[in-house]
Write a protein that holds these residues in place. Structure first.
Motif, PDB file in Angstrom:
ATOM      1  N   LYS A 149     -34.867  -2.006  29.210  1.00 56.07           N
ATOM      2  CA  LYS A 149     -35.587  -0.838  28.685  1.00 56.07           C
ATOM      3  C   LYS A 149     -34.617   0.100  27.947  1.00 56.07           C
ATOM      4  N   GLN A 150     -33.435   0.260  28.505  1.00 55.33           N
ATOM      5  CA  GLN A 150     -32.412   1.136  27.898  1.00 55.33           C
ATOM      6  C   GLN A 150     -32.075   0.660  26.484  1.00 55.33           C
ATOM      7  N   LEU A 151     -31.915  -0.657  26.333  1.00 58.20           N
ATOM      8  CA  LEU A 151     -31.591  -1.191  25.009  1.00 58.20           C
ATOM      9  C   LEU A 151     -32.759  -0.996  24.042  1.00 58.20           C
ATOM     10  N   GLU A 152     -33.973  -1.183  24.571  1.00 56.19           N
ATOM     11  CA  GLU A 152     -35.150  -1.007  23.708  1.00 56.19           C
ATOM     12  C   GLU A 152     -35.203   0.422  23.156  1.00 56.19           C
ATOM     13  N   THR A 153     -34.992   1.390  24.052  1.00 51.29           N
ATOM     14  CA  THR A 153     -35.014   2.798  23.635  1.00 51.29           C
ATOM     15  C   THR A 153     -33.937   3.073  22.586  1.00 51.29           C
ATOM     16  N   LEU A 154     -32.725   2.581  22.868  1.00 50.28           N
ATOM     17  CA  LEU A 154     -31.610   2.825  21.937  1.00 50.28           C
ATOM     18  C   LEU A 154     -31.858   2.160  20.577  1.00 50.28           C
ATOM     19  N   ALA A 155     -32.465   0.953  20.611  1.00 49.41           N
ATOM     20  CA  ALA A 155     -32.752   0.241  19.361  1.00 49.41           C
ATOM     21  C   ALA A 155     -33.701   1.085  18.507  1.00 49.41           C
ATOM     22  N   GLY A 156     -34.685   1.690  19.175  1.00 50.47           N
ATOM     23  CA  GLY A 156     -35.610   2.565  18.454  1.00 50.47           C
ATOM     24  C   GLY A 156     -34.868   3.730  17.830  1.00 50.47           C
ATOM     25  N   GLU A 157     -33.931   4.273  18.594  1.00 49.91           N
ATOM     26  CA  GLU A 157     -33.173   5.429  18.117  1.00 49.91           C
ATOM     27  C   GLU A 157     -32.346   5.105  16.869  1.00 49.91           C
ATOM     28  N   VAL A 158     -31.756   3.928  16.849  1.00 51.58           N
ATOM     29  CA  VAL A 158     -30.918   3.583  15.690  1.00 51.58           C
ATOM     30  C   VAL A 158     -31.693   2.774  14.638  1.00 51.58           C
ATOM     31  N   THR A 213     -24.093  -1.479  26.487  1.00 54.89           N
ATOM     32  CA  THR A 213     -25.400  -1.248  25.885  1.00 54.89           C
ATOM     33  C   THR A 213     -25.312  -0.155  24.821  1.00 54.89           C
ATOM     34  N   THR A 214     -24.597   0.923  25.159  1.00 59.03           N
ATOM     35  CA  THR A 214     -24.397   1.997  24.190  1.00 59.03           C
ATOM     36  C   THR A 214     -23.700   1.456  22.937  1.00 59.03           C
ATOM     37  N   GLY A 232     -17.700   8.960  21.830  1.00 58.20           N
ATOM     38  CA  GLY A 232     -18.664   9.926  22.350  1.00 58.20           C
ATOM     39  C   GLY A 232     -19.912   9.204  22.833  1.00 58.20           C
ATOM     40  N   GLU A 233     -20.818   9.972  23.431  1.00 66.64           N
ATOM     41  CA  GLU A 233     -22.018   9.350  23.995  1.00 66.64           C
ATOM     42  C   GLU A 233     -23.082   9.049  22.942  1.00 66.64           C
ATOM     43  N   LYS A 234     -23.048   9.779  21.846  1.00 70.57           N
ATOM     44  CA  LYS A 234     -24.113   9.615  20.843  1.00 70.57           C
ATOM     45  C   LYS A 234     -23.984   8.297  20.086  1.00 70.57           C
ATOM     46  N   VAL A 235     -25.097   7.873  19.486  1.00 73.77           N
ATOM     47  CA  VAL A 235     -25.111   6.560  18.824  1.00 73.77           C
ATOM     48  C   VAL A 235     -24.286   6.508  17.529  1.00 73.77           C
ATOM     49  N   ASP A 236     -23.876   7.677  17.040  1.00 75.17           N
ATOM     50  CA  ASP A 236     -23.035   7.617  15.839  1.00 75.17           C
ATOM     51  C   ASP A 236     -21.545   7.726  16.188  1.00 75.17           C
ATOM     52  N   PHE A 261     -24.030   1.073  12.882  1.00 71.37           N
ATOM     53  CA  PHE A 261     -22.908   0.912  11.956  1.00 71.37           C
ATOM     54  C   PHE A 261     -23.191  -0.215  10.950  1.00 71.37           C
ATOM     55  N   LEU A 262     -23.664  -1.342  11.463  1.00 71.76           N
ATOM     56  CA  LEU A 262     -23.893  -2.496  10.582  1.00 71.76           C
ATOM     57  C   LEU A 262     -25.084  -2.259   9.649  1.00 71.76           C
ATOM     58  N   ARG A 263     -26.078  -1.579  10.162  1.00 66.26           N
ATOM     59  CA  ARG A 263     -27.253  -1.315   9.340  1.00 66.26           C
ATOM     60  C   ARG A 263     -26.912  -0.317   8.230  1.00 66.26           C
ATOM     61  N   GLU A 264     -26.254   0.787   8.627  1.00 69.36           N
ATOM     62  CA  GLU A 264     -26.005   1.850   7.655  1.00 69.36           C
ATOM     63  C   GLU A 264     -24.845   1.558   6.731  1.00 69.36           C
TER      64      GLU A 264
END
Ligand SMILES: Nc1nc2c(ncn2[C@@H]2O[C@H](COP(=O)(O)OP(=O)(O)O)[C@@H](O)[C@H]2O)c(=O)[nH]1
Ligand SMILES: [Mg+2]
Length: 428
Positions: free
Chosen positions: A146-155, A114-115, A276-280, A123-126
């Motif tokens: 729900k986890q994916l929804e939250t992460l999608a919002g974040e990225v 999921t991460t 790492g844990e962060k989305v970048d 990556f693909l968007r930016e």
């Protein structure tokens, strides 16, 4: 990543780099050390065997390069074979498909699927300027959706909703339709974690794969599981045609066994590293750079290649002979050296590529390094302004120009000995 392996290998290889000659004996000893280092890093045994075999074959009877010592040649072989075992070049995602290009993620529970969906979307968007939609087919845990929804919002990518009552195939088909209508370039499908021995769950993902025909099926696997990562990937690949691997949690992996084993064991490339844990915290996987990192060599191999390409070997030999014969080092020779260094990108570029010099180079960059480079340029300009006679006979040089050259020890001694035997012109 790879700290332990890097430590072991760079120590071993340092010992061989200095060797003037490679013999069966010192190759054998070094290879034994390399083998131990790889096994301790939890690289899979078949990979270690094949690797050692290839290095041995190439190292014995290797034609010695004009510019490199046999020890350096050996290090270069190890580097090239490390790259080969990991897959020569970076393999990008293949998104050449009728949009949406569907990417499906598979793997064990907790591997980082999921991460990685979130990281990859970002990556693909930016970086690739893609319009990305994500969807979760993990119908076993409401929290996963729900986890994916939250992460999608974040990225900042679109999320296609789903519920645990739906069937994975229905969810993804609906998402594909939505993506078509709304002109998304890419649809990334998150799936539930599963074990390859769970035949019901494996059937589920096989059916899903057959129904949605993804262009990319990525196996997400935790680097910390070492050679097991490669073995699990293989087991999945036997059931599901994978197109690549995302190796996660490499930030916590000091050994590197997974990175080295996956390609050889599965025949599938690692396409990305999770760092790492962060989305970048996602990096495209470059076997060549990773190989350099593993050898703890900075980018010394590019440096070796540059020396081979850019240093005029014949000129260097002529100079060495000249100096040996006691004919001395004149300003023509000095200018040649300055030019060769310039060809290689100057002092700071050299420093950057040296092992362990990255930080030191940065520290010096601002102050000393820039000063030194400026001095060199000034010296070259002065030498260029001289007559050929002056270049060969530094003793005839007059005061102000001499003072610029004096800081160079080898020239200082040349100029002052010349001055001792010379006319007053030199003494000023
Ligand atoms: N340090 C680190 N943690 C990661 C990485 N990728 C995922 N994780 C963590 O691993 C855990 C499981 O990740 P998740 O994406 O939920 O795994 P999934 O069950 O395969 O979907 C989470 O705590 C993530 O933050 C990584 O590259 N580095
Ligand atoms: Mg998940």
């Amino acid at each position: 990543m790879f700290e332990n392996l890097t430590d072991r290998l760079s120590k071993t290889l340092k010992a061989v780099t200095g060797q003037a000659k490679l013999t069966e004996d010192n190759i054998k000893g070094t290879l034994r050390e390399v083998r131990m280092a790889l096994l301790e890093a939890d690289v899979a045994l078949p990979v270690v065997k094949a690797f050692i075999e290839r290095v041995k074959e190439r190292a014995v009877g290797q034609e010695v390069s004009k510019s490199l010592s046999p020890g350096q040649v050996f290090v270069k072989i190890v580097q090239q074979e490390l790259e080969a075992v990991m897959g020569a070049a970076n393999e990008e995602l293949n998104l050449a498909a009728q949009p949406p290009a569907v990417i499906m993620m598979a793997g064990l529970q907790g591997a980082g699927k999921t991460t990685s969906v979130a990281k990859l979307s970002r990556f693909l968007r930016e970086r690739k300027k893609k319009k990305v939609l994500v969807v979760s087919a993990d119908v076993y845990r409401p929290a996963a959706i729900k986890q994916l929804e939250t992460l999608a919002g974040e990225v900042e990518v679109d999320f296609f909703p789903s519920t645990v009552e739906q069937k994975p195939v229905d969810i993804v088909n609906a998402a594909i339709n939505h993506a078509k209508v709304k002109h998304f370039d890419v649809l990334i499908v998150d799936t539930a974690g599963r074990l390859h021995v769970d035949s019901d769950m494996m059937d589920e993902i096989k059916d899903l794969h057959a129904a949605i025909k993804p262009v990319e099926t990525l196996f997400v696997v935790d680097a910390m599981t070492g050679q097991d990562a490669a073995n699990t990937a293989k087991a999945f690949n036997d059931v599901l045609p994978l197109t690549g691997v995302v190796l996660t949690k490499t930030d916590g992996d000091a050994r590197g066994g997974a990175a080295l084993s996956v390609r050889h064991i599965t025949g599938k490339p690692i396409k990305f590293l999770g760092v790492g844990e962060k989305v970048d915290a996602l990096e495209p996987f470059h076997p060549d750079r990773v190989a350099s990192r593993i050898l703890g060599m900075g980018d010394v191999l590019s440096l070796i290649e540059e020396v081979e390409q850019k240093v005029d070997k014949a000129k260097a030999e002529k100079l060495a002979k000249k100096v040996q014969k006691g004919k001395g080092f004149d300003l023509e020779d000095f200018r040649d050296q300055l030019q060769q260094m310039k060809n290689m990108g100057g002092m700071s570029s050299l420093m950057d590529k040296l092992p362990g010099m990255g930080q030191m180079g940065q520290m010096m960059q601002g102050g000393n390094m820039a000063g030194a480079e400026k001095n060199f340029m000034q010296m070259e300009a002065i030498i260029n302004s001289m007559t050929p006679h002056e270049r060969r006979r530094p003793d005839v040089i007059s005061g102000s120009r001499k003072s610029v050259l004096l800081p160079v020890p080898v020239l200082r001694s040349r100029i002052s000995t010349a001055c001792l035997n010379s006319t007053s012109r030199c003494r000023k």
